[in-house]
Design an enzyme around this catalytic site. Structure first.
Site, PDB file in Angstrom:
ATOM      1  N   ASP A 175       0.819  -1.220   0.000  1.00  0.00           N
ATOM      2  CA  ASP A 175       0.000   0.000   0.000  1.00  0.00           C
ATOM      3  C   ASP A 175       0.848   1.263   0.000  1.00  0.00           C
ATOM      4  O   ASP A 175       0.589   2.200  -0.757  1.00  0.00           O
ATOM      5  CB  ASP A 175      -1.012  -0.013   1.156  1.00  0.00           C
ATOM      6  CG  ASP A 175      -0.383  -0.275   2.510  1.00  0.00           C
ATOM      7  OD1 ASP A 175       0.735  -0.823   2.567  1.00  0.00           O
ATOM      8  OD2 ASP A 175      -1.007   0.066   3.530  1.00  0.00           O
ATOM      9  N   LYS A 202       1.368  -6.009  -4.300  1.00  0.00           N
ATOM     10  CA  LYS A 202       2.155  -7.085  -3.677  1.00  0.00           C
ATOM     11  C   LYS A 202       2.090  -7.000  -2.163  1.00  0.00           C
ATOM     12  O   LYS A 202       2.094  -5.906  -1.620  1.00  0.00           O
ATOM     13  CB  LYS A 202       3.622  -6.896  -4.118  1.00  0.00           C
ATOM     14  CG  LYS A 202       4.605  -7.775  -3.420  1.00  0.00           C
ATOM     15  CD  LYS A 202       5.764  -7.002  -2.758  1.00  0.00           C
ATOM     16  CE  LYS A 202       5.355  -6.162  -1.577  1.00  0.00           C
ATOM     17  NZ  LYS A 202       6.451  -5.678  -0.733  1.00  0.00           N
ATOM     18  N   THR A 203       1.975  -8.040  -1.467  1.00  0.00           N
ATOM     19  CA  THR A 203       2.313  -8.202  -0.051  1.00  0.00           C
ATOM     20  C   THR A 203       1.714  -9.512   0.465  1.00  0.00           C
ATOM     21  O   THR A 203       0.537  -9.806   0.190  1.00  0.00           O
ATOM     22  CB  THR A 203       1.884  -7.047   0.883  1.00  0.00           C
ATOM     23  OG1 THR A 203       2.214  -7.421   2.217  1.00  0.00           O
ATOM     24  CG2 THR A 203       0.408  -6.700   0.844  1.00  0.00           C
ATOM     25  N   ILE A 204       2.530 -10.278   1.174  1.00  0.00           N
ATOM     26  CA  ILE A 204       2.004 -11.511   1.768  1.00  0.00           C
ATOM     27  C   ILE A 204       0.980 -11.180   2.845  1.00  0.00           C
ATOM     28  O   ILE A 204       0.173 -12.023   3.220  1.00  0.00           O
ATOM     29  CB  ILE A 204       3.118 -12.391   2.393  1.00  0.00           C
ATOM     30  CG1 ILE A 204       3.787 -11.676   3.570  1.00  0.00           C
ATOM     31  CG2 ILE A 204       4.121 -12.853   1.364  1.00  0.00           C
ATOM     32  CD1 ILE A 204       4.383 -12.628   4.581  1.00  0.00           C
ATOM     33  N   TYR A 243       2.382 -31.327  23.925  1.00  0.00           N
ATOM     34  CA  TYR A 243       2.815 -29.927  23.825  1.00  0.00           C
ATOM     35  C   TYR A 243       1.671 -29.010  23.398  1.00  0.00           C
ATOM     36  O   TYR A 243       0.829 -29.396  22.578  1.00  0.00           O
ATOM     37  CB  TYR A 243       3.925 -29.770  22.777  1.00  0.00           C
ATOM     38  CG  TYR A 243       5.201 -30.502  23.100  1.00  0.00           C
ATOM     39  CD1 TYR A 243       5.912 -30.225  24.276  1.00  0.00           C
ATOM     40  CD2 TYR A 243       5.705 -31.461  22.227  1.00  0.00           C
ATOM     41  CE1 TYR A 243       7.093 -30.897  24.561  1.00  0.00           C
ATOM     42  CE2 TYR A 243       6.884 -32.134  22.511  1.00  0.00           C
ATOM     43  CZ  TYR A 243       7.570 -31.851  23.685  1.00  0.00           C
ATOM     44  OH  TYR A 243       8.726 -32.516  23.956  1.00  0.00           O
ATOM     45  N   MET A 250       3.415 -14.008  10.421  1.00  0.00           N
ATOM     46  CA  MET A 250       3.595 -12.637   9.916  1.00  0.00           C
ATOM     47  C   MET A 250       2.274 -12.002   9.488  1.00  0.00           C
ATOM     48  O   MET A 250       1.278 -12.700   9.337  1.00  0.00           O
ATOM     49  CB  MET A 250       4.537 -12.649   8.722  1.00  0.00           C
ATOM     50  CG  MET A 250       5.933 -12.230   9.047  1.00  0.00           C
ATOM     51  SD  MET A 250       6.870 -12.043   7.530  1.00  0.00           S
ATOM     52  CE  MET A 250       8.481 -11.725   8.259  1.00  0.00           C
ATOM     53  N   GLY A 251       2.339 -10.756   9.210  1.00  0.00           N
ATOM     54  CA  GLY A 251       1.151 -10.054   8.723  1.00  0.00           C
ATOM     55  C   GLY A 251       1.100  -8.626   9.220  1.00  0.00           C
ATOM     56  O   GLY A 251       0.131  -7.912   8.973  1.00  0.00           O
ATOM     57  N   ARG A 252       2.148  -8.221   9.922  1.00  0.00           N
ATOM     58  CA  ARG A 252       2.227  -6.868  10.476  1.00  0.00           C
ATOM     59  C   ARG A 252       0.968  -6.542  11.271  1.00  0.00           C
ATOM     60  O   ARG A 252       0.550  -7.363  12.073  1.00  0.00           O
ATOM     61  CB  ARG A 252       2.438  -5.874   9.343  1.00  0.00           C
ATOM     62  CG  ARG A 252       3.500  -4.866   9.622  1.00  0.00           C
ATOM     63  CD  ARG A 252       3.526  -3.896   8.473  1.00  0.00           C
ATOM     64  NE  ARG A 252       4.471  -4.306   7.465  1.00  0.00           N
ATOM     65  CZ  ARG A 252       5.736  -3.952   7.450  1.00  0.00           C
ATOM     66  NH1 ARG A 252       6.213  -3.176   8.382  1.00  0.00           N
ATOM     67  NH2 ARG A 252       6.533  -4.346   6.495  1.00  0.00           N
TER      68      ARG A 252
HETATM   69  P1  FBP Z   1       5.486  -5.724   2.854  1.00  0.00           P
HETATM   70  O1  FBP Z   1       4.359  -5.018   3.535  1.00  0.00           O
HETATM   71  O2  FBP Z   1       6.547  -4.834   2.378  1.00  0.00           O
HETATM   72  O3  FBP Z   1       4.994  -6.645   1.767  1.00  0.00           O
HETATM   73  O4  FBP Z   1       6.185  -6.689   3.921  1.00  0.00           O
HETATM   74  C1  FBP Z   1       5.443  -7.533   4.716  1.00  0.00           C
HETATM   75  C2  FBP Z   1       6.259  -8.228   5.772  1.00  0.00           C
HETATM   76  O5  FBP Z   1       6.590  -9.522   5.344  1.00  0.00           O
HETATM   77  C3  FBP Z   1       5.499  -8.256   7.093  1.00  0.00           C
HETATM   78  O6  FBP Z   1       4.645  -9.353   7.193  1.00  0.00           O
HETATM   79  C4  FBP Z   1       6.615  -8.248   8.104  1.00  0.00           C
HETATM   80  O7  FBP Z   1       6.202  -7.636   9.302  1.00  0.00           O
HETATM   81  C5  FBP Z   1       7.653  -7.415   7.451  1.00  0.00           C
HETATM   82  O8  FBP Z   1       7.468  -7.548   6.062  1.00  0.00           O
HETATM   83  C6  FBP Z   1       9.058  -7.802   7.816  1.00  0.00           C
HETATM   84  O9  FBP Z   1       9.926  -6.879   7.254  1.00  0.00           O
HETATM   85  P2  FBP Z   1      11.474  -7.095   7.016  1.00  0.00           P
HETATM   86  O10 FBP Z   1      11.602  -7.902   5.771  1.00  0.00           O
HETATM   87  O11 FBP Z   1      11.986  -5.728   6.820  1.00  0.00           O
HETATM   88  O12 FBP Z   1      12.020  -7.823   8.198  1.00  0.00           O
END
Ligand code: FBP
Length: 552
Positions: A175, A202-204, A243, A250-252
């Site tokens: 974005d 693009k972004t996962i 366990y 991930m996903g910010r």
């Molecule tokens: P983008 O938003 O640039 O696509 O990156 C996503 C991401 O993979 C997040 O899920 C993660 O928090 C971050 O990148 C990690 O960043 P870095 O590669 O700088 O460690």
């Protein structure tokens, strides 16, 4: 290069294009739709983008190609975190560009936007690009997180374009990068440089989507990769029965990845950050919620389980975000030097105790010491705590353990709790793209060239109808300004693409919410297995549960 059998086989894979792009370049014509407007703040966005605002949405169709014959010299940039399929965007762009005219040239600017500013590039040819077809990674030219956002940078970019006779720049990013693509397009148009700018989504993380962009590329492969391993862990948990696995994904700040993995694997617990924020859930409430599942399963003799934790969740816990804010203030400017000069953790702990409010210190004090220290280690370029580096999977398991110890003392819990911790992020970002991402990305790149060829600028390459087979996909373009609104960033109102968070009234979350109570107590795991590249379409070409539910 030593090639594995799979890599050789993937070189042979021919990505599927949307039906309307399959008849050859000479038979792609454009159909203009209606004028567009931004999702919000129309007057402000219009004023900021006088040359690129309000343009029409467009789709491509089978028909006589009426684009102007002109030599195209295109520069491509990969921006931000890796996402599976990026190489195929470049391949699709290259193939369309060369199919149009062998005189056309594709430059790849290296290591992200900085490559354009430093004029650091390579020129693609068949031999070089063929090594990257249908492969994961961004190593074809490298990526980076430099932002293209200032007038000075734009002026340098214009100079570099002029030097090479560049007619268009394609920015492959999330974005923020596509917001910057729109600003760059406006600058180039206002300064009559003749350089077009096209973005690719693009972004996962899956948080670049809206009514027009059904999903960002990379989300499909990354979530399938994580889901495979989560499913394997579930099976291990269900076999060994000893366990509790706490898995951060991930996903910010968005929880699309966690939610999709939960839909694929049906774990006992999956936290959704957007719900934590909406319900203002405290640490104690979240901990109680997880501990309830542990205790109920223990009553049935199941001292095992799987909990998914989205990367950014702690930011959404109200008392934690206040704590982070206070820590940022506490270490602002020169105060960080005073803190770093203190000899040991004991002295630093005293400094923190004196600097925080009582409420925040109470939150801080209950955190495990490793997490406390993480809060003071890594800072981002703005001097803030990097929340994504906090090991929230360990934080929650420690808090659940403390909660269960209390229950034990009270005689309400008699089970065993042995937690293990995992973080799945980087493992999924460079996987061989699934057929879906290989096809989608190739189509985005091919389509991006058609937008260039037809003279569009400030557009995002758009391929839609993605839950259907590829021949029914629809190719076209969307003015980036249509996706923008004004948001407060670093103390200023800025035009940005609206980030898509998980919608709590959306179909994917609703489906999950209707089933999670059962998943929490029973063992309902599902095992998606590894991504399949060759075989029946219903095994190899399926996209995400999220997209399937959204489009159902
Ligand atoms: P983008 O938003 O640039 O696509 O990156 C996503 C991401 O993979 C997040 O899920 C993660 O928090 C971050 O990148 C990690 O960043 P870095 O590669 O700088 O460690």
């Amino acid at each position: 290069m030593n090639l594995t059998p799979l890599q050789k086989a993937r070189y042979e894979y021919q990505p599927k294009l949307p039906g309307m792009l399959r008849n050859g370049i000479a038979e792609i014509c454009v159909k203009e739709g209606s004028d567009t407007q931004s999702v919000a703040d129309q007057e402000k966005i219009k004023a900021l983008f006088p040359n690129t605002y309000g343009k029409k949405e467009i789709t491509f169709e089978k028909g006589q190609n009426t684009s102007e014959a002109k030599k195209q010299v295109v520069g491509v940039i990969l921006s931000g975190g890796q996402a599976p399929g990026g190489h195929n965007v470049v391949c699709g762009l290259y193939d369309a560009l060369k199919a149009t005219s062998s005189d056309n040239v594709l430059y790849g600017f290296k290591n992200g936007p900085i490559g354009l500013l430093e004029d650091d590039y390579l020129v693609f040819d068949d031999e070089y690009i063929n090594q990257f077809r249908n492969t994961g990674g961004f190593d074809i030219i490298g990526s980076g997180r430099t932002k293209l956002e200032t007038e000075e940078q734009f002026a340098v970019a214009a100079e570099v374009c002029k030097k090479h006779g560049i007619t268009a720049i394609v920015i492959i990013g999330g974005d923020d990068s596509n917001t910057n693509a729109a600003v760059l397009a406006e600058y180039f148009a206002a300064h009559k440089t003749g350089v077009q700018v096209i973005g690719c989504p693009k972004t996962i993380d899956g948080d670049l989507k809206n009514d027009d962009i059904e999903c960002s590329f990379g989300f499909d492969t990354a979530t399938k990769t994580y889901s495979e391993v989560i499913g394997n862990i579930e099976r291990d948990a269900n076999s060994a029965k000893k366990y509790w696995h706490f898995i951060k994904v991930m996903g910010r700040s968005a929880s699309h990845v966690a939610l999709e993995c939960a839909l694929e694997t049906q774990p006992n617990i999956c936290l959704i950050s957007e719900e934590v924020a909406e319900k203002k859930m405290s640490f104690a409430q979240i901990t109680d919620y997880i501990a309830d599942s542990v205790a109920k399963r223990a009553e049935k003799g199941m001292n095992f389980g799987v909990a998914l934790i989205p990367e950014g969740v702690v930011e959404f816990v109200p008392e934690f975000s206040v704590l982070i804010h206070e820590i940022n203030e506490l270490l602002a400017g020169a105060k960080a030097d005073a803190f770093n000069a203190l000899p040991g953790w004991k002295e630093k702990y005293e400094f923190i105790k004196n600097g925080l409010t009582k409420e925040s210190f109470d939150v801080f004090a209950i955190l495990p010491e490793t997490i406390q220290q993480q809060l003071f280690l890594e800072r981002d370029p703005h001097g803030n705590v990097q929340v994504s580096l906090i090991e929230s999977e360990k934080l929650f398991s420690a808090m659940v353990k403390a909660n269960l110890d209390e229950r034990k003392k009270a005689g309400t819990y008699k089970g065993k709790f042995n937690p293990l911790h995992h973080f799945f992020g980087y493992e999924g970002r460079c996987a061989f793209p699934s057929n879906f991402d290989a096809d989608y990305c190739y189509s985005l790149g091919y389509n991006a060239f058609m937008l260039i060829q037809y003279g569009y600028t400030g557009y995002l390459s758009k391929v839609s109808n993605l839950s259907k087979p590829a021949d029914e996909w629809v190719a076209g373009g969307m003015p980036i300004t249509k996706m923008m609104n004004m948001e407060r960033r670093h103390g200023e109102d800025k035009p940005v693409i609206k980030k898509a968070l998980v919608e709590l009234d959306g179909k994917p979350f609703t489906y999950f919410a209707e089933r999670r109570d059962q998943w929490a107590v029973e063992t309902c795991y599902t095992f998606p297995g590894a991504i399949q590249y060759f075989g029946p379409s219903e095994v190899c070409d399926l996209t995400t549960r999220t997209l399937a539910l959204e489009k159902a």
